[in-house]
Design a protein around this motif. Sequence first.
Motif, PDB file in Angstrom:
ATOM      1  N   GLN A   1      -0.428 -19.532   2.792  1.00 58.10           N
ATOM      2  CA  GLN A   1       0.534 -19.623   1.694  1.00 58.10           C
ATOM      3  C   GLN A   1       0.026 -20.594   0.639  1.00 58.10           C
ATOM      4  OE1 GLN A   1       4.372 -21.108   2.873  1.00 58.10           O
ATOM      5  NE2 GLN A   1       5.328 -20.651   0.895  1.00 58.10           N
ATOM      6  N   VAL A   2       0.243 -20.241  -0.628  1.00 62.76           N
ATOM      7  CA  VAL A   2      -0.191 -21.110  -1.722  1.00 62.76           C
ATOM      8  C   VAL A   2       0.877 -21.164  -2.800  1.00 62.76           C
ATOM      9  CG1 VAL A   2      -2.666 -20.722  -1.396  1.00 62.76           C
ATOM     10  CG2 VAL A   2      -1.359 -19.216  -2.915  1.00 62.76           C
ATOM     11  N   GLY A   3       0.788 -22.209  -3.618  1.00 61.87           N
ATOM     12  CA  GLY A   3       1.591 -22.300  -4.833  1.00 61.87           C
ATOM     13  C   GLY A   3       0.642 -22.440  -6.004  1.00 61.87           C
ATOM     14  N   PHE A   4       1.167 -22.852  -7.152  1.00 64.81           N
ATOM     15  CA  PHE A   4       0.335 -22.959  -8.346  1.00 64.81           C
ATOM     16  C   PHE A   4       0.575 -24.298  -9.034  1.00 64.81           C
ATOM     17  CE2 PHE A   4       1.733 -18.469  -7.942  1.00 64.81           C
ATOM     18  CZ  PHE A   4       0.512 -17.930  -7.544  1.00 64.81           C
ATOM     19  N   HIS A   5      -0.488 -24.851  -9.579  1.00 66.24           N
ATOM     20  CA  HIS A   5      -0.353 -26.073 -10.365  1.00 66.24           C
ATOM     21  C   HIS A   5       0.349 -25.792 -11.687  1.00 66.24           C
ATOM     22  CE1 HIS A   5      -2.774 -28.549  -7.706  1.00 66.24           C
ATOM     23  NE2 HIS A   5      -3.691 -27.604  -7.663  1.00 66.24           N
ATOM     24  N   ASP A   6       0.020 -24.658 -12.282  1.00 64.01           N
ATOM     25  CA  ASP A   6       0.564 -24.310 -13.600  1.00 64.01           C
ATOM     26  C   ASP A   6       0.932 -22.819 -13.600  1.00 64.01           C
ATOM     27  OD1 ASP A   6       1.211 -23.875 -16.239  1.00 64.01           O
ATOM     28  OD2 ASP A   6      -0.683 -24.616 -17.063  1.00 64.01           O
ATOM     29  N   ALA A   7       2.224 -22.540 -13.588  1.00 63.27           N
ATOM     30  CA  ALA A   7       2.692 -21.144 -13.541  1.00 63.27           C
ATOM     31  C   ALA A   7       2.270 -20.352 -14.782  1.00 63.27           C
ATOM     32  CB  ALA A   7       4.209 -21.111 -13.397  1.00 63.27           C
ATOM     33  N   LYS A   8       2.009 -21.048 -15.883  1.00 66.31           N
ATOM     34  CA  LYS A   8       1.621 -20.357 -17.112  1.00 66.31           C
ATOM     35  C   LYS A   8       0.226 -19.755 -17.026  1.00 66.31           C
ATOM     36  CE  LYS A   8       4.505 -23.226 -20.134  1.00 66.31           C
ATOM     37  NZ  LYS A   8       4.506 -24.186 -21.273  1.00 66.31           N
ATOM     38  N   ARG A   9      -0.548 -20.223 -16.050  1.00 61.74           N
ATOM     39  CA  ARG A   9      -1.904 -19.700 -15.892  1.00 61.74           C
ATOM     40  C   ARG A   9      -1.960 -18.533 -14.911  1.00 61.74           C
ATOM     41  NH1 ARG A   9      -6.020 -24.080 -14.267  1.00 61.74           N
ATOM     42  NH2 ARG A   9      -7.508 -22.524 -15.064  1.00 61.74           N
ATOM     43  N   VAL A  10      -0.799 -18.099 -14.433  1.00 60.63           N
ATOM     44  CA  VAL A  10      -0.721 -16.968 -13.512  1.00 60.63           C
ATOM     45  C   VAL A  10      -0.438 -15.704 -14.319  1.00 60.63           C
ATOM     46  CG1 VAL A  10       0.419 -15.980 -11.500  1.00 60.63           C
ATOM     47  CG2 VAL A  10       0.135 -18.469 -11.688  1.00 60.63           C
ATOM     48  N   LEU A  11      -1.313 -14.729 -14.211  1.00 57.90           N
ATOM     49  CA  LEU A  11      -1.181 -13.475 -14.949  1.00 57.90           C
ATOM     50  C   LEU A  11      -0.749 -12.360 -14.011  1.00 57.90           C
ATOM     51  CD1 LEU A  11      -4.398 -13.725 -17.162  1.00 57.90           C
ATOM     52  CD2 LEU A  11      -2.086 -14.528 -17.674  1.00 57.90           C
ATOM     53  N   LYS A  12      -0.194 -11.295 -14.597  1.00 59.84           N
ATOM     54  CA  LYS A  12       0.247 -10.142 -13.803  1.00 59.84           C
ATOM     55  C   LYS A  12      -0.438  -8.865 -14.271  1.00 59.84           C
ATOM     56  CE  LYS A  12       4.815 -11.523 -12.121  1.00 59.84           C
ATOM     57  NZ  LYS A  12       6.231 -11.104 -11.991  1.00 59.84           N
ATOM     58  N   TYR A  13      -0.647  -7.989 -13.290  1.00 56.85           N
ATOM     59  CA  TYR A  13      -1.259  -6.690 -13.568  1.00 56.85           C
ATOM     60  C   TYR A  13      -0.526  -5.660 -12.721  1.00 56.85           C
ATOM     61  CZ  TYR A  13      -4.925  -3.133 -14.054  1.00 56.85           C
ATOM     62  OH  TYR A  13      -5.621  -1.974 -14.324  1.00 56.85           O
ATOM     63  N   LYS A  14      -0.046  -4.590 -13.343  1.00 56.27           N
ATOM     64  CA  LYS A  14       0.725  -3.586 -12.614  1.00 56.27           C
ATOM     65  C   LYS A  14      -0.174  -2.436 -12.164  1.00 56.27           C
ATOM     66  CE  LYS A  14       4.910  -2.713 -13.829  1.00 56.27           C
ATOM     67  NZ  LYS A  14       5.606  -3.089 -12.562  1.00 56.27           N
ATOM     68  N   VAL A  15      -0.052  -2.081 -10.900  1.00 53.58           N
ATOM     69  CA  VAL A  15      -0.743  -0.917 -10.350  1.00 53.58           C
ATOM     70  C   VAL A  15       0.295   0.192 -10.188  1.00 53.58           C
ATOM     71  CG1 VAL A  15      -2.056   0.019  -8.416  1.00 53.58           C
ATOM     72  CG2 VAL A  15      -2.427  -2.344  -9.147  1.00 53.58           C
ATOM     73  N   ASP A  16       0.133   1.249 -10.953  1.00 54.05           N
ATOM     74  CA  ASP A  16       1.110   2.341 -10.903  1.00 54.05           C
ATOM     75  C   ASP A  16       1.078   3.070  -9.570  1.00 54.05           C
ATOM     76  OD1 ASP A  16       1.880   1.789 -13.505  1.00 54.05           O
ATOM     77  OD2 ASP A  16       0.363   3.102 -14.359  1.00 54.05           O
ATOM     78  N   ARG A  17      -0.136   3.324  -9.102  1.00 53.94           N
ATOM     79  CA  ARG A  17      -0.271   4.079  -7.846  1.00 53.94           C
ATOM     80  C   ARG A  17      -1.641   3.806  -7.249  1.00 53.94           C
ATOM     81  NH1 ARG A  17      -3.613   8.352  -8.523  1.00 53.94           N
ATOM     82  NH2 ARG A  17      -4.186   8.901 -10.684  1.00 53.94           N
ATOM     83  N   LYS A  18      -1.760   4.153  -5.998  1.00 56.82           N
ATOM     84  CA  LYS A  18      -3.050   4.015  -5.319  1.00 56.82           C
ATOM     85  C   LYS A  18      -4.032   5.055  -5.842  1.00 56.82           C
ATOM     86  CE  LYS A  18      -5.148   4.524  -0.733  1.00 56.82           C
ATOM     87  NZ  LYS A  18      -4.873   4.773   0.711  1.00 56.82           N
ATOM     88  N   VAL A  19      -5.256   4.628  -6.107  1.00 58.29           N
ATOM     89  CA  VAL A  19      -6.303   5.554  -6.560  1.00 58.29           C
ATOM     90  C   VAL A  19      -7.367   5.606  -5.465  1.00 58.29           C
ATOM     91  CG1 VAL A  19      -8.001   6.084  -8.336  1.00 58.29           C
ATOM     92  CG2 VAL A  19      -5.841   4.966  -8.965  1.00 58.29           C
ATOM     93  N   ASN A  20      -7.334   6.678  -4.687  1.00 53.42           N
ATOM     94  CA  ASN A  20      -8.245   6.807  -3.547  1.00 53.42           C
ATOM     95  C   ASN A  20      -9.711   6.751  -3.965  1.00 53.42           C
ATOM     96  OD1 ASN A  20      -6.326   7.039  -1.420  1.00 53.42           O
ATOM     97  ND2 ASN A  20      -5.919   9.151  -2.049  1.00 53.42           N
TER      98      ASN A  20
ATOM     99  N   CYS B   1       0.815  -1.214   0.000  1.00 53.79           N
ATOM    100  CA  CYS B   1       0.000   0.000   0.000  1.00 53.79           C
ATOM    101  C   CYS B   1       0.853   1.270   0.000  1.00 53.79           C
ATOM    102  CB  CYS B   1      -0.960   0.001   1.187  1.00 53.79           C
ATOM    103  SG  CYS B   1      -0.163   0.181   2.790  1.00 53.79           S
ATOM    104  N   LYS B   2       2.137   1.137   0.355  1.00 51.58           N
ATOM    105  CA  LYS B   2       3.028   2.307   0.428  1.00 51.58           C
ATOM    106  C   LYS B   2       3.859   2.485  -0.844  1.00 51.58           C
ATOM    107  CE  LYS B   2       3.554   1.283   5.362  1.00 51.58           C
ATOM    108  NZ  LYS B   2       4.521   0.872   6.431  1.00 51.58           N
ATOM    109  N   LEU B   3       3.772   1.534  -1.745  1.00 57.23           N
ATOM    110  CA  LEU B   3       4.639   1.537  -2.924  1.00 57.23           C
ATOM    111  C   LEU B   3       3.873   1.873  -4.202  1.00 57.23           C
ATOM    112  CD1 LEU B   3       6.570  -1.781  -2.179  1.00 57.23           C
ATOM    113  CD2 LEU B   3       7.308   0.552  -1.633  1.00 57.23           C
ATOM    114  N   ASN B   4       4.616   2.374  -5.183  1.00 56.11           N
ATOM    115  CA  ASN B   4       4.091   2.548  -6.530  1.00 56.11           C
ATOM    116  C   ASN B   4       4.621   1.418  -7.416  1.00 56.11           C
ATOM    117  OD1 ASN B   4       2.747   4.941  -5.889  1.00 56.11           O
ATOM    118  ND2 ASN B   4       4.548   6.203  -6.361  1.00 56.11           N
ATOM    119  N   ASN B   5       4.004   1.267  -8.572  1.00 51.07           N
ATOM    120  CA  ASN B   5       4.423   0.233  -9.531  1.00 51.07           C
ATOM    121  C   ASN B   5       4.470  -1.161  -8.893  1.00 51.07           C
ATOM    122  OD1 ASN B   5       4.841   2.176 -11.628  1.00 51.07           O
ATOM    123  ND2 ASN B   5       6.775   2.733 -10.631  1.00 51.07           N
ATOM    124  N   VAL B   6       3.356  -1.537  -8.316  1.00 56.97           N
ATOM    125  CA  VAL B   6       3.248  -2.827  -7.637  1.00 56.97           C
ATOM    126  C   VAL B   6       2.642  -3.851  -8.601  1.00 56.97           C
ATOM    127  CG1 VAL B   6       2.125  -4.085  -5.757  1.00 56.97           C
ATOM    128  CG2 VAL B   6       3.021  -1.785  -5.372  1.00 56.97           C
TER     129      VAL B   6
END
Length: 218
Positions: A110-129, A85-90
């Motif tokens: 804690q969790v892991g994944f069966h298939d890493a290829k099915r894990v997607l990423k989304y970048k949050v530049d900054r907090k939007v109040n 919550c304190k960082l940008n570009n998360v």
Amino acid sequence: MVFHFHPRGYVSGREDFLIYMGRDKHENEDLIRFGLPVDVWFHVDNLSSAHVYLRLPEGVNLEDIPADTLEDCAQLVKQNSIQGCKLNNVDIVYTPWNNLKKTNGMEIGQVGFHDAKRVLKYKVDRKVNEIINRLEKTRQELTPDFQAEQEAYMSQARAAKREEERVKRAEEKAAKEENKRLRDLKGYKHIMKDELMISNKELASKYASAEEMEEDFM
């Protein structure tokens, strides 16, 4: 207890997207265990955070999530990360619930994944109040029976699958019968060729000729 949130575009009374989040790491264990195949799990990448889930309407896939709804989930999980919550570009990771993997020896939550290829990423530049405040206004604190919800969903899914298979079998049977009928018709057409057909008049004439021939021999 679980927190429910309504993303942008939610319309009450209509099957729509639902965001929900566990209260603590112990409740996260229940969510990991008793999620649904239509759930998508969100977490801050490489940092501790809340486990946020997006429940998709039936027939909607991971790739169909609207951009606004994806941003809502990402902002909410970032907001509920002590460090994030304190960082940008998360970076936020998300994947279908049934891709989560829990093995012996893993810490609570804690969790892991069966298939890493099915894990997607989304970048949050900054907090939007504005997004966080809007979501917080929709928050509801509920105490659902996760196991009962999962069992009910799975039971309905099995019933729907059985009905789908019954309809498929009926359609296949009808198709086979129709094909047989067409084959039979084709066979009859082969037998009943025009050049082999005899009219009633021709048949009567042949009988008359036969009788005349018999009289000649008598």
